[in-house]
Scaffold this motif. Structure first.
Motif, mmCIF file in Angstrom:
data_model
loop_
_atom_site.group_PDB
_atom_site.id
_atom_site.type_symbol
_atom_site.label_atom_id
_atom_site.label_comp_id
_atom_site.label_asym_id
_atom_site.label_seq_id
_atom_site.Cartn_x
_atom_site.Cartn_y
_atom_site.Cartn_z
ATOM 1 N N ASP A 29 0.862 -1.178 0.000
ATOM 2 C CA ASP A 29 0.000 0.000 0.000
ATOM 3 C C ASP A 29 0.904 1.235 0.000
ATOM 4 N N ALA A 58 0.362 4.108 0.839
ATOM 5 C CA ALA A 58 0.149 4.960 2.015
ATOM 6 C C ALA A 58 0.825 4.356 3.240
ATOM 7 N N ALA A 71 -12.460 1.133 -0.578
ATOM 8 C CA ALA A 71 -12.638 2.062 -1.701
ATOM 9 C C ALA A 71 -11.349 2.260 -2.483
ATOM 10 N N ARG A 72 -10.223 2.068 -1.831
ATOM 11 C CA ARG A 72 -8.951 2.304 -2.517
ATOM 12 C C ARG A 72 -8.509 1.056 -3.282
ATOM 13 N N PHE A 73 -8.617 -0.087 -2.617
ATOM 14 C CA PHE A 73 -8.182 -1.345 -3.232
ATOM 15 C C PHE A 73 -9.288 -2.366 -2.997
ATOM 16 N N ASP A 74 -10.099 -2.594 -4.012
ATOM 17 C CA ASP A 74 -11.240 -3.487 -3.870
ATOM 18 C C ASP A 74 -10.773 -4.944 -3.860
ATOM 19 N N GLU A 81 -11.503 -7.502 -5.698
ATOM 20 C CA GLU A 81 -11.125 -8.096 -6.989
ATOM 21 C C GLU A 81 -9.666 -7.770 -7.320
ATOM 22 N N TYR A 82 -9.295 -6.502 -7.105
ATOM 23 C CA TYR A 82 -7.933 -6.100 -7.384
ATOM 24 C C TYR A 82 -6.949 -6.798 -6.430
#
Lengths: 761, 287
Positions: free
Chosen positions: B188, B190, B256-259, B261-262
């Protein structure tokens, strides 16, 4: 010896490196109380009640204050006049109450014990839906008889922002809900007809997110009541005089009753304009004791004033022969709950970029929503519009079959062209900057890259603020020169003032002292922002030093019996021209006018300046990226900034400014995004979720500035700080497009978005 | 960022620390790099902190059968451990080197990280792939828990209320063939935590992969073994495709940033990369 134009370390560099610089919490103030904020949890609600009783029972808690408890003298539609939510909560994170304790921990314990009962209202979050007639309102409470979201609000808001010029609302525009501010329209010629006549036209809808300034030091201030109804405010602020005026107005005080001292600033980037000062002042006046509030990072994310999200519809057209011809745009700019610094009136002009157009039809609409409130962030409005315009310029070049930089070169505005605000362009060096960029080796390498790599370019411009300013220059008894200004040193400006004064006066650098003075004593100073400090205050410093020098030479002329015009100051010595052996020290004369008895008045120069016209700075950025085709992650491999700086007063500082601009541009482009859920709760309220470009994800950033002197700024200098973020989002987007083979219409270009764009269809 | 009030005691022996844990509101603190941020956010409110930094639980012991790492050994120390570098346990080094930033690695400890049970930490991937055991000490003495049984959910481990982690034991791969391991992650941008991290221990015989153990972290509440991908690797099959099937069975995080599926997608990618690099190392290749 000339210091202007040479690398000089910042005056405060040594203290900062060794940890000696004193920031706000380092100040020792007798009887200091600590405040913590109770932040709203609802995105939109009416306040039913605030129960303070349990909080007041916490040991060490001194007071719990809500809006009614602050001694405000007026109400207004700006955030600055609403220090605490009054009756209505407008976003999740809005300060609702202040708990004041003998210690910070007691105040924090008290915050947990405050119970706020609310009646929820629909949260207005979707920009397109919000402006449709019949939409629920983001603000339901009336202020001073007028509905929030009116054009009147924007006029006041824009007047607070020296860069924004509001346009008159257009009576013929489609009906909009009261959440809309504007529309602000800029029109010239017949854009529709001009587009119809173009060789090629491209268009797109672009989305950008809210972005926080992420200064290293969160917002903070200490207010100390003076016992006579006044207050001294120690503040981490960009604009001491600005804060004084606004706080005095809010609390009904004469200006002399509010003394603002700008303390060491741990970064600001536009975000530190009277956000926390009204809260702390009200608290201190209410309890009659000194109060400090220094936000935590999470509080700063939740209750600060970041840069607006936008939705930009843009259509541009051009021809092979003449370059760019015409554009149409509609820009929705999310103001959040308050538009104190919103740029919806300015973005319809800014989206024209550094180019000459023959026709345009450009509209900006502010949208009041239940998210934060708009603050200024370095080059406000710029990174958003650049992302849209500069991608389309590249797409148009492809369609026209011309080189993208050649298209920009052909279209660069020059002095006398009509700008998108209808005014004539001032002297501007867009052509010189683009020509320099064309020759750069990185740009020339773009055709011979490995797979998954791409190079992109973009151009942009910042007009620069035109603040009035003043400064004084005193000669001390020991021969030292003391320059006094009220400009908060945000970016190394004091270091440049020192070089300006040393060169003007003819003394070694170490003989010049630069002193910051507060609002009670300083010559008038503008806020540190708008790329306007060096441009204006620098010239006042120069004038003050010149005035003081002439006073000294007049006195020396009397004493030495030599015409002043035959004297010079070289390396700190006053001497007949060309005769250093007959020179006398400055101290020799200064002692005679500063003792108990003097034959002449002391030497005290004054300088004042109002720039009148801007000296726009143009920048081109070149970005080189590689995309991980499997994950969509973008790696920035190389970066070049080409910018016209007018004159680099201190090349080391100029390089630092332009590198910082590149870093923040990469942040906008790849990482930074304040996200909310569908109820308006902030999802990215800490550095655990809010990504910034860390050093290990940054390439070497090459600075290749050029100097096309301004006729106005000191020694030819132009304001440079904000032009440095006026091209990066476009350059990065064009580089990603070159590497991925597909274009992204949304910022930031995160790994999932790039991966999806590459795998779409 | 101001913690609620808490007490503090500094243990001078393991027995004293264990005794102090009789208080149900007591909590062990080592490097403090997971606990203190949670306390500052008031997500954790221990009544008393039992500081074990002074205890003799630090250091790396290299024996013929295992490498034993004391609980107070920092990530930085593991990251430069001669006992692990370059050998078949290299994934443990890479996990340690991926933790946080320099300051975190210099202060944060392997024992604290393991006891905390953060589902987004790097270490569990290596512990699972390398078949490590967690040694815990309580009033009744030591016991060792296999990593696969230790991690039971987000911030939930097999550690007893009156136990502390005293060491982590990595057995040295035995049997025929050459072994190599590697850790690959997608961080991530962040937080720096892995959105997906995969460690693989691969055995090569006669130039081909014959066995693989794969530990996956960051993806869901409990770190897990990617058994389908392991089988595919041992059979010379499509590791990434098999990893996708493994991940389909997991309750993968998503926001919301990394769903989700991703995250499933990048987890399969890093599993493939870890196996590939571990196999190359087993065969004596570069990387």
């Amino acid at each position: 010896m000339s210091y202007v134009g040479t690398d000089q370390p910042r005056i405060d560099a040594d203290d900062k490196v060794r940890g000696l610089t004193r920031y706000l919490p380092d100040l020792k103030i007798h009887g200091l109380l600590h405040a913590r904020l109770v932040l709203a949890l609802d995105a939109h609600a009416m306040i039913v009640s605030v129960d303070k009783s349990e909080a007041l029972a916490v040991p060490g808690v001194v007071a719990v204050l809500t809006a009614e408890d602050l001694p405000t003298a007026m109400e207004g539609p700006m955030r600055q006049f609403v220090p605490l939510a009054r009756e209505e909560i407008l976003w999740a994170g809005q300060p609702v109450a202040i708990v004041i304790g003998e210690t910070e921990a007691a105040a924090e314990d008290g915050v947990e014990a405050v119970v706020i009962e609310t009646k929820p209202l629909p949260a207005v979050l979707d920009l397109e839906a919000a402006i449709r007639p019949g939409s629920p309102l983001a603000k339901v409470r009336q202020v001073g008889g007028a509905m929030e979201g009116s054009a009147a609000m924007h006029v006041e808001a824009a007047s607070a922002d020296d860069e924004a010029a509001p346009a008159a609302p257009d009576a013929a525009a489609p009906a909009l809900s009261a959440n809309a501010v504007g529309p602000h329209k800029q029109e010239h010629g017949d854009a529709a007809a001009a587009l119809a006549g173009c060789d090629a036209v491209v268009s797109g809808t672009f989305r950008t997110s809210w972005v926080h300034q992420t200064y290293m030091e969160p917002q903070g201030a200490i207010a100390v009541p003076d016992g006579t109804g006044g207050v001294t405010l120690h503040s981490s602020t960009q604009g001491a005089f600005y804060v004084r005026g606004m706080v005095a107005k809010l609390y009904g005080l004469e200006m002399d009753k509010v003394r603002v001292v700008g303390e060491s600033l741990g970064g600001a980037f536009g975000g530190k304009f009277n956000l926390i000062d009204p809260i702390v002042t009200g608290a201190a006046l209410a309890v009659g004791r000194p109060v400090m509030l220094h936000l935590t990072r999470s509080e700063d994310f939740a209750s600060g004033m970041p840069a607006s999200a936008t939705i930009i519809e843009l259509e541009i057209g051009g021809s092979k022969e003449t370059g760019l011809v015409a554009f149409r745009s509609r820009i929705l700019l999310d103001q959040g709950a308050f538009g104190d610094w919103a740029m919806d009136g300015a973005v319809p002009v800014m989206i024209g970029g550094p180019y000459r157009w023959s026709a345009w039809d450009s509209t900006g609409i502010g949208v009041v929503t239940n998210r934060f409130n708009t603050g200024a962030y370095r080059g406000p409005g710029g990174p958003q519009v650049v992302f849209a315009l500069e991608q389309l310029v590249d797409e148009l070049a492809t369609k026209l079959g011309v080189d993208p930089l050649e298209l920009r070169l052909k279209s660069a505005a020059v002095a006398g062209d009509t700008g998108c605000d209808g005014a004539e362009w001032a002297a501007v060096a867009g052509r010189e900057v683009i020509e320099r960029t064309l020759q750069h080796p990185l740009w020339q390498k773009r055709g011979s890259l490995p797979a998954n790599e791409g190079i992109g370019v973009a151009a942009g411009v910042w007009m620069g603020a035109r603040f009035p300013s003043a400064a004084t220059c005193r000669v001390d008894a020991d021969g030292g020169i003391t320059v006094v200004t009220g400009a908060v040193d945000m970016s190394g400006t004091n270091t440049s003032f020192r070089a300006i004064a040393a060169d003007t006066f003819g003394v070694p650098l170490d003989k010049v002292r630069v002193s910051y003075a507060d609002t009670a004593t300083a010559p008038h100073a503008p806020p540190s922002g708008g790329s306007g400090v060096t441009y204006s205050v620098g010239q006042s410093v120069r004038a003050a030093a010149q005035d003081a020098k002439e006073q000294l030479l007049d006195f020396a002329s009397d004493q030495m019996d030599i015409a002043a015009s035959d004297l010079e100051i070289v390396a700190g010595m006053v001497q007949p021209k060309g005769s250093p052996e007959r020179g006398k020290t400055i101290a020799h004369f200064a002692e005679q006018v500063t003792g108990f008895v003097a034959v002449a008045p002391p030497i005290e120069g004054r300088g004042r300046f109002a720039p009148g016209n801007p000296s726009p700075s143009v920048a081109c950025h070149i970005a080189h990226v590689r995309i991980d085709a499997e994950t969509g992650e973008v790696e920035t491999l190389g970066y070049v900034v080409v910018q016209d700086v007018g004159r680099a007063l201190n090349p080391a500082l100029v390089r630092g400014q332009l590198q910082g601009g590149a870093v923040q541009s990469i942040g906008w482009a790849l990482y930074e995004e304040l996200q909310h859920d569908e109820d308006g709760n902030l999802l990215t309220g800490s550095f655990m979720q809010y990504a910034v470009p860390r050093s290990n994800r940054l390439p070497n950033i090459e600075i290749d500035y050029i100097e096309v002197p301004s006729a106005i700024g000191p020694f030819g200098a132009k304001g440079i700080a904000e032009a440095a973020v006026m091209a990066g989002t476009g350059a990065m987007a064009n580089a990603v497009a070159a590497a991925a083979g597909s274009r992204l219409r949304e910022l930031p270009m995160t790994a999932p978005r790039v991966w999806r764009a590459a795998n779409a269809g | 960022m101001i913690p609620a009030q808490f007490g503090y005691t500094r243990a001078t022996s393991v027995a004293e620390a264990v005794a102090a844990l009789a208080d149900p509101d007591a909590k062990v603190i080592a490097g403090g790099h997971s606990l203190l941020p949670m306390m500052k956010l008031r997500l954790a409110r221990p009544g008393t902190l039992v500081d074990i930094q002074g205890l003799p639980l630090r250091g790396i012991d290299d024996s013929p059968s295992a490498v034993t790492i004391g609980a107070l050994t920092t990530h930085a120390e593991i990251g430069r451990s001669a006992a692990l570098l370059g050998g078949p346990l290299a994934a443990a080094v890479e996990c340690a080197a991926s933790v946080g930033d320099v300051q975190v690695r210099n202060a944060g400890t392997i024992g604290g990280s393991v006891a905390h049970g953060d589902p987004a930490s790097d270490a569990p991937a290596g512990l699972l792939a390398l078949d490590a055991r967690i040694r815990v000490t309580g009033a009744a003495g030591d016991r060792e828990i296999p990593a696969a049984e230790f991690f039971q959910g987000a911030f939930w481990t097999a550690l007893g209320a009156q136990e502390l982690v005293s060491a982590v034991v990595f057995p040295k791969p035995a049997g025929g063939g050459q072994a190599g391991s590697a850790y690959a992650s997608f961080e991530d941008p962040a937080s720096g935590y892995p959105l997906a991290g995969a460690a693989a221990l691969v055995t090569v015989q006669g130039g081909r992969v014959v066995a693989a153990r794969i530990g996956v972290t960051g993806v869901c509440g409990t770190p897990f073994r990617a058994s389908g991908a392991e089988a595919a690797a041992a059979a010379g099959g499509d590791v990434v495709a098999a990893a996708k099937a493994d991940l389909a069975a997991q309750d993968v995080f998503g926001d919301a940033r990394f769903d989700a599926e991703y995250r499933r997608h990048v987890a399969a990618v890093v599993i493939g990369r870890a196996v590939e690099r571990a196999a190359a190392r087993a065969q004596g290749g570069a990387q």
